[in-house]
Design an enzyme around this catalytic site. Structure first.
Site, mmCIF file in Angstrom:
data_model
loop_
_atom_site.group_PDB
_atom_site.id
_atom_site.type_symbol
_atom_site.label_atom_id
_atom_site.label_comp_id
_atom_site.label_asym_id
_atom_site.label_seq_id
_atom_site.Cartn_x
_atom_site.Cartn_y
_atom_site.Cartn_z
ATOM 1 N N SER A 70 32.215 5.694 48.855
ATOM 2 C CA SER A 70 33.209 4.617 48.829
ATOM 3 C C SER A 70 33.239 3.822 47.528
ATOM 4 O O SER A 70 34.103 2.955 47.359
ATOM 5 C CB SER A 70 32.983 3.661 50.002
ATOM 6 O OG SER A 70 33.387 4.254 51.212
ATOM 7 N N LYS A 73 36.506 3.463 45.795
ATOM 8 C CA LYS A 73 37.499 2.417 46.075
ATOM 9 C C LYS A 73 37.659 1.421 44.929
ATOM 10 O O LYS A 73 38.628 0.660 44.911
ATOM 11 C CB LYS A 73 37.133 1.702 47.374
ATOM 12 C CG LYS A 73 37.191 2.590 48.614
ATOM 13 C CD LYS A 73 36.830 1.820 49.885
ATOM 14 C CE LYS A 73 37.032 2.651 51.150
ATOM 15 N NZ LYS A 73 35.961 3.618 51.381
ATOM 16 N N SER A 130 35.145 -1.956 53.368
ATOM 17 C CA SER A 130 35.233 -0.592 52.846
ATOM 18 C C SER A 130 36.101 0.307 53.727
ATOM 19 O O SER A 130 35.743 1.450 54.022
ATOM 20 C CB SER A 130 33.828 0.015 52.706
ATOM 21 O OG SER A 130 33.858 1.185 51.917
#
Length: 396
Positions: A70, A73, A130
């Site tokens: 993640s 991101k 997230s």
């Protein structure tokens, strides 16, 4: 033959932060780079960067291409804030969740197909919790499809010099060929935080609720920050965690203390505790050993005489501030600055053209410089200009 104006200015160490646009070419040096063995970290790859200059303070396997989970991101958020800055979208815009976005799985806020949320709420879901579903919904809202958004992610990465990176999706779910490096993560983290410091207003939130409104009615959903440093490290300012079974534990952690901003990237740590310990080890080193000298370059510069021009002189300005990073605790109060300019400049000249430079030295050794630029366009004088000047001189 050129004569140089030389102005030596004794200046003091400043720890306050002056904004330097990302991409500005300001020479900096990190003295006495520590070896990989001097800081104990367990992660496969790490990097510590001083954010205002981009100076690398410590690295270990920083160009190894790894799965980012993640941490991906960060680029998604960068493109979202790019779109906000370009006024392509606004924080109040309504985003409708597609079937595809709602089907993401992994870390999510359980958005349902057809549900709507504002861009502001979607950023909270991505930054704090997230949320994969919120990432894809925003990608579709901005670019029309996740595929097109990912193409733009890779284009943005290329523009930042992220040569170890290839994105396959916008949220970091496992996919073949979805890779980046600690060095590249630091680059995109610096770009995001320098251009859009408002990201810290989102990623420093520990807990917040959002409201789901669907055909089933309204319900509250709690967001809890995945970055435990936000709660347990007083200088933490962000930024993004990541975990999958293959990527292991990753983080791009940002922190600020006494005006110094650091970015610590941890890739493939064996567990969550090790990830946190590695980030803290880097921060303790950075804040404990590193010193920054800053010159905002706001002092007045002399005008410079012109030749072959009907204008006698022209103004000058600095290209930008200057920063120097030391990693060995060196006393930086003895840094001096010398202004080097030619005795005169010859027209034509162009605004932004280099006229000279400010040279910085420490203990007799040059440590960097900043260009000095012309502030206006000046055309070369023509015969007509000279004739007119003589004519005015002869008129009683």
């Amino acid at each position: 033959m050129k004569l140089f104006f030389s102005v030596l200015l004794s200046t003091h160490l400043l720890l306050s932060s002056f904004p330097i646009p990302v991409g500005t070419s300001i020479p900096v040096l990190a003295t006495e780079m520590p070896t990989e063995n001097s800081i104990n970290v367990s992660a496969e790859s790490v990097l510590l960067m001083e954010a205002s200059t981009g100076t690398i303070l410590f690295e270990k396997n920083s160009h190894e291409a790894l799965r980012p989970a993640s941490v991906t991101k960060i680029m998604t958020l960068l493109l979202i804030f790019d779109a906000l800055s370009a006024e392509q979208i606004s924080l109040a815009d309504t985003v409708t969740v597609s079937e595809h976005a709602a089907s993401m799985g992994g870390s999510q806020v359980y958005l349902e197909p057809g549900e709507t949320q504002t861009v502001d709420t979607m950023i909270k879901c991505i930054s704090i919790a997230s949320a994969n579903d919120a990432c894809v919904a925003m990608a579709e809202h901005i670019a029309g499809s996740e595929e097109e958004f990912v193409r733009r992610m890779n284009e943005r990465a290329k523009g930042l010099g992220m040569n170890d990176t290839h994105f396959v999706n916008c949220c970091g779910l496992e996919a073949e060929g979805h890779l980046t490096s600690a060095f590249d993560v630091a680059l995109m983290s610096r770009e995001l935080t320098a251009k859009y410091p408002q990201i810290h207003n989102y990623c420093t939130v520990w807990m917040e609720n959002i409201t789901h409104t669907t055909a089933k009615g309204s319900s509250e959903f709690g967001l809890t920050n995945t970055n435990k440093l936000i709660k347990h490290y007083e200088y933490a300012t962000g930024l993004k965690t990541g975990f999958t079974s293959l990527a292991k534990y990753c983080i791009s952690a940002t922190a600020e203390r006494d005006g110094m901003k650091l970015i610590a990237v941890i890739m493939a740590a064996p567990d969550a505790n090790s990830r946190t310990a590695d980030a803290l080890a880097l921060f303790h080193y950075g804040f404990g050993q590193c010193r920054i000298y800053t010159d905002a370059n706001q002092d007045a510069l002399p005008s410079i005489p012109l030749q072959k021009s009907i204008i006698e002189s022209t103004g000058l300005c600095y290209e930008g501030p200057f920063r120097y990073v030391s990693t060995n605790g060196t006393d930086l109060s003895g840094i001096t600055k010398a202004i080097e300019l030619p005795q005169a400049a010859q027209a034509p000249i162009h605004k932004g053209e280099v006229a000279g430079k400010a040279v910085y030295s420490l203990n007799g050794k040059e440590i960097g410089s900043v260009n000095i630029l012309f502030t206006e366009d000046i055309d070369a004088a023509s015969y007509k200009d000279y004739f007119y000047k003589v004519f005015l001189f002869l008129i009683p």
